[in-house]
Design a protein around this motif. Structure first.
Motif, PDB file in Angstrom:
ATOM      1  N   LEU A   1     -18.032   0.293  10.720  1.00  0.00           N
ATOM      2  CA  LEU A   1     -19.481   0.233  10.865  1.00  0.00           C
ATOM      3  C   LEU A   1     -20.055  -1.155  10.607  1.00  0.00           C
ATOM      4  O   LEU A   1     -20.938  -1.587  11.353  1.00  0.00           O
ATOM      5  CB  LEU A   1     -20.150   1.272   9.976  1.00  0.00           C
ATOM      6  CG  LEU A   1     -20.020   2.694  10.489  1.00  0.00           C
ATOM      7  CD1 LEU A   1     -20.657   3.667   9.535  1.00  0.00           C
ATOM      8  CD2 LEU A   1     -20.626   2.835  11.856  1.00  0.00           C
ATOM      9  N   PRO A   2     -19.599  -1.888   9.583  1.00  0.00           N
ATOM     10  CA  PRO A   2     -20.107  -3.258   9.467  1.00  0.00           C
ATOM     11  C   PRO A   2     -19.767  -4.120  10.684  1.00  0.00           C
ATOM     12  O   PRO A   2     -20.601  -4.918  11.139  1.00  0.00           O
ATOM     13  CB  PRO A   2     -19.427  -3.794   8.206  1.00  0.00           C
ATOM     14  CG  PRO A   2     -19.156  -2.592   7.393  1.00  0.00           C
ATOM     15  CD  PRO A   2     -18.838  -1.509   8.389  1.00  0.00           C
ATOM     16  N   LEU A   3     -18.576  -3.932  11.243  1.00  0.00           N
ATOM     17  CA  LEU A   3     -18.219  -4.677  12.444  1.00  0.00           C
ATOM     18  C   LEU A   3     -19.111  -4.265  13.608  1.00  0.00           C
ATOM     19  O   LEU A   3     -19.607  -5.127  14.351  1.00  0.00           O
ATOM     20  CB  LEU A   3     -16.746  -4.461  12.796  1.00  0.00           C
ATOM     21  CG  LEU A   3     -16.284  -5.102  14.104  1.00  0.00           C
ATOM     22  CD1 LEU A   3     -16.411  -6.615  14.037  1.00  0.00           C
ATOM     23  CD2 LEU A   3     -14.857  -4.699  14.409  1.00  0.00           C
ATOM     24  N   SER A   4     -19.342  -2.975  13.769  1.00  0.00           N
ATOM     25  CA  SER A   4     -20.223  -2.507  14.844  1.00  0.00           C
ATOM     26  C   SER A   4     -21.635  -3.044  14.679  1.00  0.00           C
ATOM     27  O   SER A   4     -22.287  -3.424  15.648  1.00  0.00           O
ATOM     28  CB  SER A   4     -20.266  -0.980  14.867  1.00  0.00           C
ATOM     29  OG  SER A   4     -19.005  -0.454  15.116  1.00  0.00           O
ATOM     30  N   THR A   5     -22.108  -3.097  13.442  1.00  0.00           N
ATOM     31  CA  THR A   5     -23.445  -3.621  13.182  1.00  0.00           C
ATOM     32  C   THR A   5     -23.512  -5.105  13.523  1.00  0.00           C
ATOM     33  O   THR A   5     -24.471  -5.560  14.165  1.00  0.00           O
ATOM     34  CB  THR A   5     -23.831  -3.403  11.709  1.00  0.00           C
ATOM     35  OG1 THR A   5     -23.753  -2.008  11.416  1.00  0.00           O
ATOM     36  CG2 THR A   5     -25.226  -3.900  11.425  1.00  0.00           C
ATOM     37  N   MET A   6     -22.502  -5.856  13.123  1.00  0.00           N
ATOM     38  CA  MET A   6     -22.495  -7.290  13.424  1.00  0.00           C
ATOM     39  C   MET A   6     -22.444  -7.528  14.926  1.00  0.00           C
ATOM     40  O   MET A   6     -23.134  -8.405  15.446  1.00  0.00           O
ATOM     41  CB  MET A   6     -21.325  -7.978  12.732  1.00  0.00           C
ATOM     42  CG  MET A   6     -21.498  -8.063  11.240  1.00  0.00           C
ATOM     43  SD  MET A   6     -20.215  -9.016  10.463  1.00  0.00           S
ATOM     44  CE  MET A   6     -20.708 -10.652  10.949  1.00  0.00           C
TER      45      MET A   6
END
Length: 135
Positions: free
Chosen positions: A62-67
């Motif tokens: 999720l942090p990667l998707s958000t970035m």
């Protein structure tokens, strides 16, 4: 803050991918500007390369998707942040998350059981904050 709590909370049946738009719409301006800067772009690129060739922990998806979402978002989408339109979109997402959570836990009564009380309170806080930000 509450989307982060909901990300880590156990006892909820919601799809965590619906939290990405909430992060994008409600993240502080400093975080968004860092992600859109060269450092954020390089961080997202390196994380994506690592994800392609090595096993990637599920907690970092999720942090990667958000970035990635913030990095490739057009100017018009990022201008929705902090406006009444952004608050309406956030409120719609919060209502959908609440519906999904209460449906999958078996109703409002079971949502306040010991195993899912943190997730239930986080969802209620997200909805209340978005209603307050609407006005």
């Amino acid at each position: 803050m509450t989307p982060r709590v909901l990300l880590l909370a156990k006892g909820t049946g919601i799809h965590k991918s619906f939290l990405v738009p909430l992060f994008v719409l409600q993240a502080p301006t400093a975080v968004i500007s860092w992600i859109k800067s060269e450092y954020g772009l390089w961080t997202a690129f390196l994380a994506l390369v690592v994800r392609l060739f090595l096993p990637f922990p599920g907690e970092l998806e999720l942090p990667l998707s958000t970035m990635l979402a913030v990095s490739v978002a057009p100017y018009q989408v990022m201008n929705v942040r902090g406006t009444q339109g952004g608050a309406i979109v956030s409120l719609a997402l919060a209502a959908y998350l609440a519906f999904q959570h209460f449906t999958r836990t078996g109703g409002i009564g079971k949502a306040f059981d010991q195993g899912s009380i943190v997730a239930t309170m986080a969802i209620i806080c997200i909805a209340v904050i978005n209603v307050i930000l609407l006005f």
